[in-house]
Scaffold this motif. Structure first.
Motif, PDB file in Angstrom:
ATOM      1  N   VAL A  96     -52.049  60.023  77.922  1.00 63.79           N
ATOM      2  CA  VAL A  96     -52.043  60.266  76.480  1.00 63.79           C
ATOM      3  C   VAL A  96     -51.618  61.717  76.281  1.00 63.79           C
ATOM      4  CG1 VAL A  96     -53.792  58.531  75.925  1.00 63.79           C
ATOM      5  CG2 VAL A  96     -54.509  60.873  76.436  1.00 63.79           C
ATOM      6  N   PHE A 131     -49.525  53.886  69.794  1.00 68.14           N
ATOM      7  CA  PHE A 131     -50.941  54.162  70.016  1.00 68.14           C
ATOM      8  C   PHE A 131     -51.773  53.505  68.916  1.00 68.14           C
ATOM      9  CE2 PHE A 131     -48.796  57.654  72.151  1.00 68.14           C
ATOM     10  CZ  PHE A 131     -49.460  57.691  73.357  1.00 68.14           C
ATOM     11  N   PRO A 132     -52.955  53.033  69.306  1.00 66.55           N
ATOM     12  CA  PRO A 132     -53.499  53.007  70.662  1.00 66.55           C
ATOM     13  C   PRO A 132     -52.836  51.925  71.505  1.00 66.55           C
ATOM     14  CG  PRO A 132     -54.998  51.911  69.170  1.00 66.55           C
ATOM     15  CD  PRO A 132     -53.905  52.478  68.314  1.00 66.55           C
ATOM     16  N   SER A 146     -53.820  58.662  70.843  1.00 67.72           N
ATOM     17  CA  SER A 146     -53.127  59.946  70.703  1.00 67.72           C
ATOM     18  C   SER A 146     -53.754  60.761  69.587  1.00 67.72           C
ATOM     19  CB  SER A 146     -51.647  59.737  70.413  1.00 67.72           C
ATOM     20  OG  SER A 146     -51.015  61.000  70.200  1.00 67.72           O
ATOM     21  N   GLN A 164     -55.256  54.383  63.563  1.00 72.88           N
ATOM     22  CA  GLN A 164     -55.659  54.282  64.961  1.00 72.88           C
ATOM     23  C   GLN A 164     -57.094  53.799  65.085  1.00 72.88           C
ATOM     24  OE1 GLN A 164     -54.121  56.517  68.451  1.00 72.88           O
ATOM     25  NE2 GLN A 164     -53.959  58.174  66.965  1.00 72.88           N
TER      26      GLN A 164
END
Length: 319
Positions: A96, A131-132, A146, A164
């Motif tokens: 990441v 992401f994720p 991230s 996210q």
């Protein structure tokens, strides 16, 4: 048993030549910081020693939680790609990004392109959200989040936003229902007070709520260059360990802990997991890599320390 290695804040050096055009940005402050501080503390063969030792341990998977570069110049990002390829196959290395990988606007997109195989989930398709991501290895689910974003000079904050959080909650629920051991990777520590205000994670309340509602078995981060252990509360009051690791490139003798990586041993099954953390890193005198600490992390919020492990040569073991 599944063995997961964790290292972070690589800050690959030495810094390549930087053009005047590249310095007309936030990079000028980072360049000065490198010349005054990090050039001394993060140059030499420290990282080489640590990675060589990690490879000798032959973990089942390696997690890298960001800051592979310093100023996110083109040469740095391309060099980090070569370093990742030397570290291992993308199937066995999950990455990441950190704030230094997103140092200026546009830098993170370059990192996505160059490090792409290390930044995607098992079911990645062109055009889908990066992401994720989710990777499943044996009975372990690796969820990469991230927090990286370009910030103004003198700031190194990260962010965790609603999109996210919702997607991460879905992955945590899905992998919980499959009975997997869930490891969440993020660069910034999702803990109040763990980093200075100018380096904090914005949206850590969303992260805490996600863990409180769905749980996880382990959260790994970098960013602070410290060996830390915090706890977040999951469902029914269960405690989720949040573990930080020092910079993999930090030389001995500085005010920050010397280069280190964590080796986690995961055993058991749902409701009966055993998680052991073994720390290996540079000795205080810089003379080589050794065991630093060993402890078992329990879901009631306790860390039970053990004496450091000692590796003996095969001949002595046989005798």
């Amino acid at each position: 048993m599944f063995r997961l290695a964790h290292l972070s804040d690589i800050h690959l050096g030495p810094l390549p030549a930087v053009s005047y055009r590249e310095l007309v940005s936030k990079r000028i402050t980072g360049y000065i910081n490198w010349q005054r501080n990090r050039k001394r503390a993060m140059f030499g063969d420290t990282l080489i020693q640590l990675v060589a030792d990690l490879k000798e341990r032959a973990p089942d998977h390696v997690a890298v939680t960001g800051d592979l570069v310093n100023l996110a110049t083109r040469k740095e990002v391309e060099g980090a790609k070569e370093w990742l390829e030397d570290l291992g196959d993308p199937k066995w290395v999950s990455v990441v990004p950190g704030n230094h990988d997103a140092y200026v606007p546009g830098a993170l997109n370059r990192a996505y392109r160059e490090w792409h195989p290390y930044l995607i989930g098992d079911r990645y398709r062109n055009g889908m959200r990066k992401f994720p991501y989710l990777r499943i290895r044996d009975n372990v689910a690796i969820i990469g989040i991230s927090s990286a974003e370009a910030t103004a000079p003198f700031f190194a904050t990260g962010s965790f936003k609603r999109g996210q959080a919702l997607a991460g909650a879905r992955l945590l629920r899905q992998t919980r229902d499959k009975g997997l051991f869930r490891v969440v990777l993020i660069h910034h520590p999702p803990i109040s007070g763990a980093a200075a205000w100018s380096k904090r994670l914005i949206g850590k309340q969303l992260f805490s709520k996600m863990i409180r509602d769905l749980g996880a078995e382990l959260v790994l981060h970098g960013h602070t260059h410290l060996d830390t252990l915090y706890w977040l509360t999951g469902p029914d009051g269960a405690k989720v360990p949040v573990v930080g690791v020092p910079s993999a490139s930090q030389n001995a003798g500085d005010h920050k802990p010397a280069s280190r990586y964590n080796l986690f041993e995961i055993e058991g099954g749902p409701g009966d997991w055993t998680l052991t953390q073994r720390e290996r890193g540079l000795r205080a005198d810089g003379s080589g890599i050794d065991w630093i600490r060993e402890r078992t992390l329990l879901s009631d919020g306790r860390a039970v320390d053990a004496r450091p492990r000692v590796d003996l040569p095969p001949a002595k073991l046989a005798s």
